[in-house]
Design an enzyme around this catalytic site. Structure first.
Site, PDB file in Angstrom:
ATOM      1  N   SER A 234       0.666  -1.255  -0.049  1.00 32.60           N
ATOM      2  CA  SER A 234       0.089   0.047   0.003  1.00 32.60           C
ATOM      3  C   SER A 234       0.952   1.165  -0.239  1.00 32.60           C
ATOM      4  CB  SER A 234      -0.983   0.159   1.270  1.00 32.60           C
ATOM      5  OG  SER A 234      -1.639   0.924   1.265  1.00 32.60           O
TER       6      SER A 234
ATOM      7  N   ASP B 100      -3.019   6.418  -3.231  1.00 32.70           N
ATOM      8  CA  ASP B 100      -1.838   5.973  -2.803  1.00 32.70           C
ATOM      9  C   ASP B 100      -1.428   5.017  -3.827  1.00 32.70           C
ATOM     10  OD1 ASP B 100      -3.892   4.155  -2.338  1.00 32.70           O
ATOM     11  OD2 ASP B 100      -3.022   3.402  -0.522  1.00 32.70           O
TER      12      ASP B 100
ATOM     13  N   ASP C 256      -1.107   1.767  -4.454  1.00 33.32           N
ATOM     14  CA  ASP C 256      -1.909   0.671  -4.857  1.00 33.32           C
ATOM     15  C   ASP C 256      -3.308   1.368  -5.083  1.00 33.32           C
ATOM     16  OD1 ASP C 256      -2.455   0.952  -2.353  1.00 33.32           O
ATOM     17  OD2 ASP C 256      -3.287  -1.260  -2.047  1.00 33.32           O
TER      18      ASP C 256
ATOM     19  N   ASP D 160      -5.871   2.031  -3.530  1.00 30.68           N
ATOM     20  CA  ASP D 160      -7.030   1.654  -2.784  1.00 30.68           C
ATOM     21  C   ASP D 160      -7.539   2.880  -1.899  1.00 30.68           C
ATOM     22  OD1 ASP D 160      -5.306   1.608  -1.034  1.00 30.68           O
ATOM     23  OD2 ASP D 160      -5.858  -0.497  -0.129  1.00 30.68           O
TER      24      ASP D 160
END
Length: 569
Positions: free
Chosen positions: A167, A312, A314, A316
């Site tokens: 992440s 961010d 990734d 999500d």
């Protein structure tokens, strides 16, 4: 009691490290380990300390899966650790899969990955282990956002999904997130059951592997993108947008979704547009961190943008900034959550509106006013996504679930699209997102939130701070009387037990203190509620809302200073 022989201890450490190097399938981590072995073998205490840390226990598998620094050894993220995790997960699925997943025929697992160092290697290793265990394994066609993986689990009827990502962690980290067949992240007791199977895995060389896994085509990605774009309804599209993916994988999906939904292409921060696992332009690849969105804000000033949005790495999570009288203002996660909930409520969405215990209580007020059910869950989307009848869920850390039917997790792409849609509607009415927030404050009271975070080098300090707060509860915080204390470790209110304390303060204020689940931090989440004075019909309420904001900021400052002192920050 005999004192351990330090030389014997070092010899054991060196023997473990040599055995690891001999079995490591990755030439890079094998060479790294060898570079540390030689000086440690020669008596270099610093090198021996580094090795000891790498081999001090095993990276723990929990409800967040695996996450840690890359490198050799069982206490790091590497191909050996990932192979063992995949083998343990495969064993769990073969025993429990029909109950946890689709229950239809042969078990299927889908694997996704982002653009971090070794993400593709970890994804391929996972697929090979699943195939070796007789499970049908599929890998997403390229580095993609985490919500694509969450979508794929449900779309393809899989028993589980694995997303290789850390992440918004620093570039030296990577992670391994596991979803079960409902498309939600794992929770207890599945995490403990999987960890037990991982502990039973033998030598790395003995883990069965097969190349009989498949790479999915772009059709799956196209279906996800069309599903997200379909969330936008007909309406205004005049909006000048600045966007940054922060060196992550969000750019291509976001640009495609915005185009399909009818928006003009946003101005993208060129230096951050392409995936780069080193995140060279930011100190920390998290849009919540100070400075992370500076380049996007500078571009917004140059282009005269209406809205800045960011993901961010990734994709999500979704962050946003809006122009204000004093310059560009970053919206807090709770503010974006309220805006998205308001947008979806106006459309007539019905169901449960959920947020975490550390998020603002404003969503509960909005749901109550609309005659809709509200749910409060533990922190993390593994809990939010499981709220019964969920129609929208969010957490203050920039995570939003706007379409639980298809993605039962936070999705920064769909949240970004809907926020742009709302901003365009406001612009067409000669209003702004800040005006909507003022509307909500006038209707429900000004709910202002903040966070105090204290990072520690010694994890024992976190346990000590929590013990002190339990044994010596404060009578007041920030000048506000403590009217009640809930020890979240005891559970209650429909919540499973968790390490945390919730203080109910005078005037509707609230403080939640808890250790971070992913970082060496203790966090305090603050909220104050200030009524907005009534104004006569037709009068401008701007000054009344501004006065409430000033009062709220003063109370939050006092609370923050008190909590920093108590937590040692």
């Amino acid at each position: 009691m005999a004192t351990p022989d330090p030389d014997h201890t070092v010899d054991q450490l060196l023997a473990r490290a040599r055995a690891w190097a001999g079995a490591d399938p990755d030439p890079a981590t094998r060479a790294q380990l060898q570079r540390e072995l030689d000086p440690a073998d020669g008596g270099d205490a610093a090198a021996a300390a580094v090795l000891a840390d790498r081999f001090d226990g095993t990276l723990e598998f929990g409800t967040a899966g695996l996450r840690g620094a890359l490198g050799p050894g069982p206490n790091r993220m590497n191909r050996v650790v990932v192979t063992r995790a995949a083998a343990g997960l495969a064993a769990y699925l073969l025993e429990e899969g029909p109950a946890a997943g689709s229950g239809r025929g042969r078990l299927r697992v889908v694997v996704g990955y982002d653009a971090r160092h070794l993400s593709l290697d970890f994804a391929r290793d996972t697929a090979a282990v699943m195939a070796g265990a007789g499970i049908e394994a599929m890998v997403l066609p390229r580095a993609l956002p985490t919500p694509v993986l969450a979508y794929a689990v449900r779309e393809l009827g899989c028993a589980a999904g694995v997303m290789v990502t850390a992440s918004h962690n620093p570039p030296e980290d990577n992670g391994y997130k596991v979803y079960l067949g409902d498309g939600s992240q794992i929770v207890s007791p599945a995490d403990a059951a999987i960890a037990a199977r991982i502990a039973e895995v033998g030598a790395h060389a003995d883990v069965a592997r097969s190349d009989a896994w498949t790479t999915l085509d772009e059709g799956l990605v196209d279906r996800y993108l069309d599903t997200v774009a379909g969330l936008a309804e007909d309406g205004p599209r005049d909006l000048a947008i600045v966007y940054t993916p922060l060196h992550g994988v969000g750019a291509e999906p976001v640009l495609q979704v915005l185009e399909t939904a009818g928006f003009t292409a946003p101005s993208v921060v060129a230096s951050q547009e392409q995936p780069d696992p080193d995140f060279p332009t930011v100190a920390f690849p998290n849009p919540e961190e100070p400075g992370a969105m500076d380049e996007a804000l500078a571009l917004a000033v140059r282009t005269g943008a209406d809205l800045v949005v960011a993901n961010d790495p990734d994709a999500d999570r979704c962050a946003a900034a809006v122009p204000a009288d004093t310059g560009w203002r970053l919206l807090r996660g709770d503010e974006i959550g309220a805006l998205l909930a308001h947008h979806l409520m106006r459309r007539g969405r019905h169901g449960t509106w959920a947020c975490s215990i550390v998020s603002s209580s404003l969503l509960a007020r909005m749901a109550e006013a609309a005659g809709e059910p509200h749910a409060q869950t533990l922190t993390g989307f593994k809990w939010i996504s499981r709220a019964e009848g969920l129609v929208f869920g969010y957490e203050e850390a920039l995570g939003y679930c706007c379409d639980p039917e298809h993605v039962r997790d936070k999705d920064g792409v769909s949240a970004l699209l809907l926020l742009c849609e709302l901003a365009a509607q406001c612009k067409a009415e000669d209003r702004t997102l800040l005006d909507v927030l003022d509307d909500l404050a006038a209707a429900h009271g000004l709910h202002a939130t903040d966070q105090v975070s204290v990072r520690v080098a010694d994890l024992a300090l976190i346990a000590r701070a929590m013990t002190t707060l339990r044994e010596e509860p404060p009578a007041a915080l920030g000048g506000l009387a403590v009217e009640g204390v809930d020890d979240l470790a005891a559970g209650g209110d429909g919540l499973p037990p968790t390490d945390g304390l919730r203080y109910r303060l005078a005037g509707g204020a609230r403080v939640v203190v808890r250790p971070s689940g992913t970082e060496p931090k203790v966090k305090a989440y603050l909220e104050v509620v200030v009524p907005v004075e009534d104004v006569a019909p037709g009068e401008d309420r701007t000054s009344a809302v501004a006065a409430a904001r000033i009062a709220a900021a003063t109370r939050l400052d006092a609370l923050g200073a008190d909590l920093r002192h108590r937590l040692g920050g």
